[in-house]
Design a protein around this motif. Structure first.
Motif, PDB file in Angstrom:
ATOM      1  N   ILE A  17       0.870  -1.308   0.119  1.00  0.00           N
ATOM      2  CA  ILE A  17       0.015  -0.121   0.018  1.00  0.00           C
ATOM      3  C   ILE A  17       0.808   1.319   0.135  1.00  0.00           C
ATOM      4  O   ILE A  17       0.625   1.969  -0.781  1.00  0.00           O
ATOM      5  CB  ILE A  17      -0.988   0.096   1.256  1.00  0.00           C
ATOM      6  CG1 ILE A  17      -2.076  -1.024   1.020  1.00  0.00           C
ATOM      7  CG2 ILE A  17      -1.542   1.366   1.270  1.00  0.00           C
ATOM      8  CD1 ILE A  17      -2.915  -1.595   2.192  1.00  0.00           C
ATOM      9  N   ILE A  33      -8.242   4.590  -0.442  1.00  0.00           N
ATOM     10  CA  ILE A  33      -7.785   3.291   0.160  1.00  0.00           C
ATOM     11  C   ILE A  33      -9.022   2.746   1.051  1.00  0.00           C
ATOM     12  O   ILE A  33      -9.340   3.336   1.992  1.00  0.00           O
ATOM     13  CB  ILE A  33      -6.763   3.230   0.919  1.00  0.00           C
ATOM     14  CG1 ILE A  33      -5.217   3.887   0.147  1.00  0.00           C
ATOM     15  CG2 ILE A  33      -6.207   1.842   1.687  1.00  0.00           C
ATOM     16  CD1 ILE A  33      -4.207   3.927   1.032  1.00  0.00           C
ATOM     17  N   LEU A  88      -7.648   1.825  -4.170  1.00  0.00           N
ATOM     18  CA  LEU A  88      -6.958   0.472  -3.785  1.00  0.00           C
ATOM     19  C   LEU A  88      -7.836  -0.116  -2.673  1.00  0.00           C
ATOM     20  O   LEU A  88      -8.318   0.317  -1.415  1.00  0.00           O
ATOM     21  CB  LEU A  88      -5.665   1.197  -3.102  1.00  0.00           C
ATOM     22  CG  LEU A  88      -4.814  -0.132  -2.635  1.00  0.00           C
ATOM     23  CD1 LEU A  88      -3.184   0.215  -2.540  1.00  0.00           C
ATOM     24  CD2 LEU A  88      -4.976  -0.779  -1.248  1.00  0.00           C
ATOM     25  N   ALA A  90      -8.102  -2.699   0.124  1.00  0.00           N
ATOM     26  CA  ALA A  90      -6.867  -3.241   1.040  1.00  0.00           C
ATOM     27  C   ALA A  90      -7.570  -4.393   1.648  1.00  0.00           C
ATOM     28  O   ALA A  90      -6.617  -5.028   2.304  1.00  0.00           O
ATOM     29  CB  ALA A  90      -6.569  -2.172   2.039  1.00  0.00           C
TER      30      ALA A  90
END
Length: 145
Positions: A17, A33, A88, A90
């Motif tokens: 990340i 994220i 993203l 996660a």
């Protein structure tokens, strides 16, 4: 749009990340994220603060007054008040809303492997969607598909 699948294996997700976020920032990109668990977001918040003085990654946790100004925004939903075009994921949980972004970084591990396989299949043949699969081999990300 591009969807990058990252199979973490033994690689800590925080390391991946931070690397992706740092690269996007150097390209003047914005990122959200996403993780369902707020504890995960809190750990990522600390990680991004603790990158050291030379590599601090400017960010915030969604819900603050400055969400729109954050180049990296940590959130539980796929909404982007910071106008990010990159998302993203996660926590290994595919979100169909991710397809509204230009680029998706989808991190998964052994526990979320089946969900990643399903997402890969669901995206197969979708117009305008390019999929790439990355695996870490000896500390380097290698494109597998």
């Amino acid at each position: 749009m591009l969807v990058d699948f990252y199979q973490l294996g033994a690689t800590p997700p925080e390391q991946v990340i931070a690397s992706i976020a740092e690269k996007l920032l150097t390209q003047d990109g914005r990122l959200i994220i996403v993780a369902e668990d707020e504890g995960t977001l809190s750990r990522l918040d600390r990680l991004l603060w603790d990158q050291g003085a030379a590599s601090f990654l400017p960010h915030g946790i969604a819900g603050g007054a400055d969400d729109a100004r954050q180049p990296i925004l940590l959130t539980t939903t796929p909404d982007a008040p910071n106008l990010a075009r990159n998302i993203l994921i996660a926590d290994g949980q595919w979100r169909e809303a991710s397809l509204a972004y230009d680029r998706v970084f989808y991190l998964f591990d052994d526990a979320t492997l089946e969900g990643a396989r399903l997402a890969w299949k669901l995206l197969s043949g979708r117009e305008g969607v390019e999929r790439r699969y990355w695996a870490n081999e000896s500390g380097k990300w290698v494109k597998k598909g």
